[in-house]
Design an enzyme around this catalytic site. Structure first.
Site, PDB file in Angstrom:
ATOM      1  N   GLY A  48       0.761  -1.242   0.000  1.00 59.43           N
ATOM      2  CA  GLY A  48       0.000   0.000   0.000  1.00 59.43           C
ATOM      3  C   GLY A  48       0.793   1.293   0.000  1.00 59.43           C
ATOM      4  O   GLY A  48       0.330   2.306  -0.509  1.00 59.43           O
ATOM      5  N   GLU A 102       3.760   4.076   6.446  1.00 59.51           N
ATOM      6  CA  GLU A 102       2.551   3.270   6.223  1.00 59.51           C
ATOM      7  C   GLU A 102       1.550   4.073   5.405  1.00 59.51           C
ATOM      8  O   GLU A 102       1.422   5.293   5.590  1.00 59.51           O
ATOM      9  CB  GLU A 102       1.897   2.929   7.574  1.00 59.51           C
ATOM     10  CG  GLU A 102       2.170   1.528   8.090  1.00 59.51           C
ATOM     11  CD  GLU A 102       1.423   0.428   7.344  1.00 59.51           C
ATOM     12  OE1 GLU A 102       1.119   0.570   6.148  1.00 59.51           O
ATOM     13  OE2 GLU A 102       1.157  -0.598   7.976  1.00 59.51           O
ATOM     14  N   ASP A 103       0.824   3.400   4.553  1.00 57.53           N
ATOM     15  CA  ASP A 103      -0.251   4.067   3.818  1.00 57.53           C
ATOM     16  C   ASP A 103      -1.391   4.445   4.768  1.00 57.53           C
ATOM     17  O   ASP A 103      -1.879   5.559   4.766  1.00 57.53           O
ATOM     18  CB  ASP A 103      -0.763   3.178   2.677  1.00 57.53           C
ATOM     19  CG  ASP A 103      -1.120   1.755   3.134  1.00 57.53           C
ATOM     20  OD1 ASP A 103      -0.788   1.375   4.268  1.00 57.53           O
ATOM     21  OD2 ASP A 103      -1.736   1.029   2.338  1.00 57.53           O
ATOM     22  N   ASP A 106      -5.236   1.445  10.490  1.00 61.02           N
ATOM     23  CA  ASP A 106      -6.670   1.214  10.652  1.00 61.02           C
ATOM     24  C   ASP A 106      -6.918   0.738  12.092  1.00 61.02           C
ATOM     25  O   ASP A 106      -7.050   1.549  13.000  1.00 61.02           O
ATOM     26  CB  ASP A 106      -7.070   0.174   9.589  1.00 61.02           C
ATOM     27  CG  ASP A 106      -8.544  -0.121   9.544  1.00 61.02           C
ATOM     28  OD1 ASP A 106      -9.334   0.741   9.930  1.00 61.02           O
ATOM     29  OD2 ASP A 106      -8.921  -1.223   9.098  1.00 61.02           O
ATOM     30  N   VAL A 156     -11.382   3.276   2.006  1.00 60.47           N
ATOM     31  CA  VAL A 156     -10.906   4.166   0.937  1.00 60.47           C
ATOM     32  C   VAL A 156     -10.003   3.398  -0.044  1.00 60.47           C
ATOM     33  O   VAL A 156      -9.391   2.395   0.325  1.00 60.47           O
ATOM     34  CB  VAL A 156     -10.119   5.380   1.504  1.00 60.47           C
ATOM     35  CG1 VAL A 156     -11.044   6.355   2.209  1.00 60.47           C
ATOM     36  CG2 VAL A 156      -8.999   4.949   2.453  1.00 60.47           C
ATOM     37  N   ARG A 168      -5.267   0.686  -6.850  1.00 59.62           N
ATOM     38  CA  ARG A 168      -4.013   1.295  -6.382  1.00 59.62           C
ATOM     39  C   ARG A 168      -3.530   2.408  -7.315  1.00 59.62           C
ATOM     40  O   ARG A 168      -2.836   3.324  -6.900  1.00 59.62           O
ATOM     41  CB  ARG A 168      -2.906   0.234  -6.285  1.00 59.62           C
ATOM     42  CG  ARG A 168      -3.149  -0.837  -5.246  1.00 59.62           C
ATOM     43  CD  ARG A 168      -1.876  -1.628  -4.995  1.00 59.62           C
ATOM     44  NE  ARG A 168      -2.111  -2.896  -4.321  1.00 59.62           N
ATOM     45  CZ  ARG A 168      -2.236  -3.053  -3.011  1.00 59.62           C
ATOM     46  NH1 ARG A 168      -2.179  -2.018  -2.205  1.00 59.62           N
ATOM     47  NH2 ARG A 168      -2.440  -4.248  -2.492  1.00 59.62           N
TER      48      ARG A 168
HETATM   49  P1  IMP Z   1      -4.458  -2.463  10.500  1.00 55.65           P
HETATM   50  O1  IMP Z   1      -3.557  -3.608  10.855  1.00 55.65           O
HETATM   51  O2  IMP Z   1      -5.884  -2.759  10.855  1.00 55.65           O
HETATM   52  O3  IMP Z   1      -4.003  -1.129  11.032  1.00 55.65           O
HETATM   53  O4  IMP Z   1      -4.518  -2.411   8.926  1.00 55.65           O
HETATM   54  C1  IMP Z   1      -3.542  -1.888   8.164  1.00 55.65           C
HETATM   55  C2  IMP Z   1      -3.665  -2.365   6.730  1.00 55.65           C
HETATM   56  O5  IMP Z   1      -5.027  -2.667   6.341  1.00 55.65           O
HETATM   57  C3  IMP Z   1      -3.218  -1.248   5.819  1.00 55.65           C
HETATM   58  O6  IMP Z   1      -1.829  -1.261   5.626  1.00 55.65           O
HETATM   59  C4  IMP Z   1      -4.029  -1.533   4.560  1.00 55.65           C
HETATM   60  O7  IMP Z   1      -3.325  -2.432   3.745  1.00 55.65           O
HETATM   61  C5  IMP Z   1      -5.298  -2.170   5.045  1.00 55.65           C
HETATM   62  N1  IMP Z   1      -6.409  -1.181   5.111  1.00 55.65           N
HETATM   63  C6  IMP Z   1      -7.002  -0.706   6.224  1.00 55.65           C
HETATM   64  N2  IMP Z   1      -7.967   0.185   5.930  1.00 55.65           N
HETATM   65  C7  IMP Z   1      -7.987   0.273   4.581  1.00 55.65           C
HETATM   66  C8  IMP Z   1      -8.777   1.065   3.662  1.00 55.65           C
HETATM   67  O8  IMP Z   1      -9.670   1.865   4.006  1.00 55.65           O
HETATM   68  N3  IMP Z   1      -8.494   0.902   2.336  1.00 55.65           N
HETATM   69  C9  IMP Z   1      -7.525   0.050   1.881  1.00 55.65           C
HETATM   70  N4  IMP Z   1      -6.774  -0.695   2.710  1.00 55.65           N
HETATM   71  C10 IMP Z   1      -7.003  -0.596   4.050  1.00 55.65           C
END
Ligand code: IMP
Length: 178
Positions: A48, A102-103, A106, A156, A168
């Site tokens: 990402g 990080e992109d 979440d 998103v 992407r």
């Molecule tokens: P986390 O471990 O829940 O913080 O998730 C992180 C990863 O989930 C990110 O690096 C993304 O690859 C993916 N992700 C979380 N939210 C989104 C979103 O709204 N769109 C696309 N990818 C997401």
């Protein structure tokens, strides 16, 4: 309003190319100030973050290194469940000023599980830069040191972020229409 379709879902414009570019520039300016003389090592987390990392790094004017890693999770043998490993992390982090790119953060699960592995290598410092942060979605405690945009808990796509592999390559960021 120009909605787009990715797979079976509709998305509407949320962050424009120019607002993203402006934000990425201002993040780079802060990092240039904070890391002057520290020769930071940026670690971009694929997939990402590839566009964000490239754009940000073009505006980094101080001496700095960058590497790209991919996180893979698999079911461990212990009851703790998922184990996260970094593919491509071949740099020595000892005594380095490390900056994670990080992109999006979440729930915080990925970083929460992965960061201890980095601390284990005893970096001089370890900070996190996330272009997007969804504070309402946060479940695991991760301190995001530099946030581009705090956004609501809605899915998103674009600017490197995907929905099931697609989206992407969209230059702006679009939000799911619910
Ligand atoms: P986390 O471990 O829940 O913080 O998730 C992180 C990863 O989930 C990110 O690096 C993304 O690859 C993916 N992700 C979380 N939210 C989104 C979103 O709204 N769109 C696309 N990818 C997401």
């Amino acid at each position: 309003m120009q909605t787009i379709r990715v797979h079976d879902k509709l998305f509407e414009p949320y962050l424009s190319e120019s607002s993203i570019a402006e934000k990425v520039k201002s993040l780079a300016e802060k990092l240039n100030k904070d890391y002057e003389g520290k020769k930071p090592l940026f670690i971009a987390i694929l997939n990402g973050s590839f566009i964000f990392a490239a754009d940000l790094f073009k505006s980094i004017s101080i001496e700095a290194e960058i590497c790209f890693i991919k996180l893979a999770s698999y079911k461990g043998t212990k009851s703790s469940g998922q184990v996260i490993t970094a593919i491509g992390l071949d740099m020595d982090l000892f005594n380095r000023h490390v900056v994670i790119l990080e992109d999006i953060v979440d729930t915080g699960k990925t970083l929460n599980e992965f960061l201890p592995q980095l601390y284990h290598q005893q970096p001089a410092s370890l900070k996190i830069v996330a272009l997007l942060h969804k504070p309402e979605a946060m479940v695991f405690p991760v301190n995001v040191d530099y946030t581009g945009f705090s956004i609501p808990n809605k899915f998103v796509v674009g600017y490197g972020l995907d929905y099931n592999g697609l989206g992407r390559n969209i230059a702006a960021i679009y939000q799911l229409v619910e």
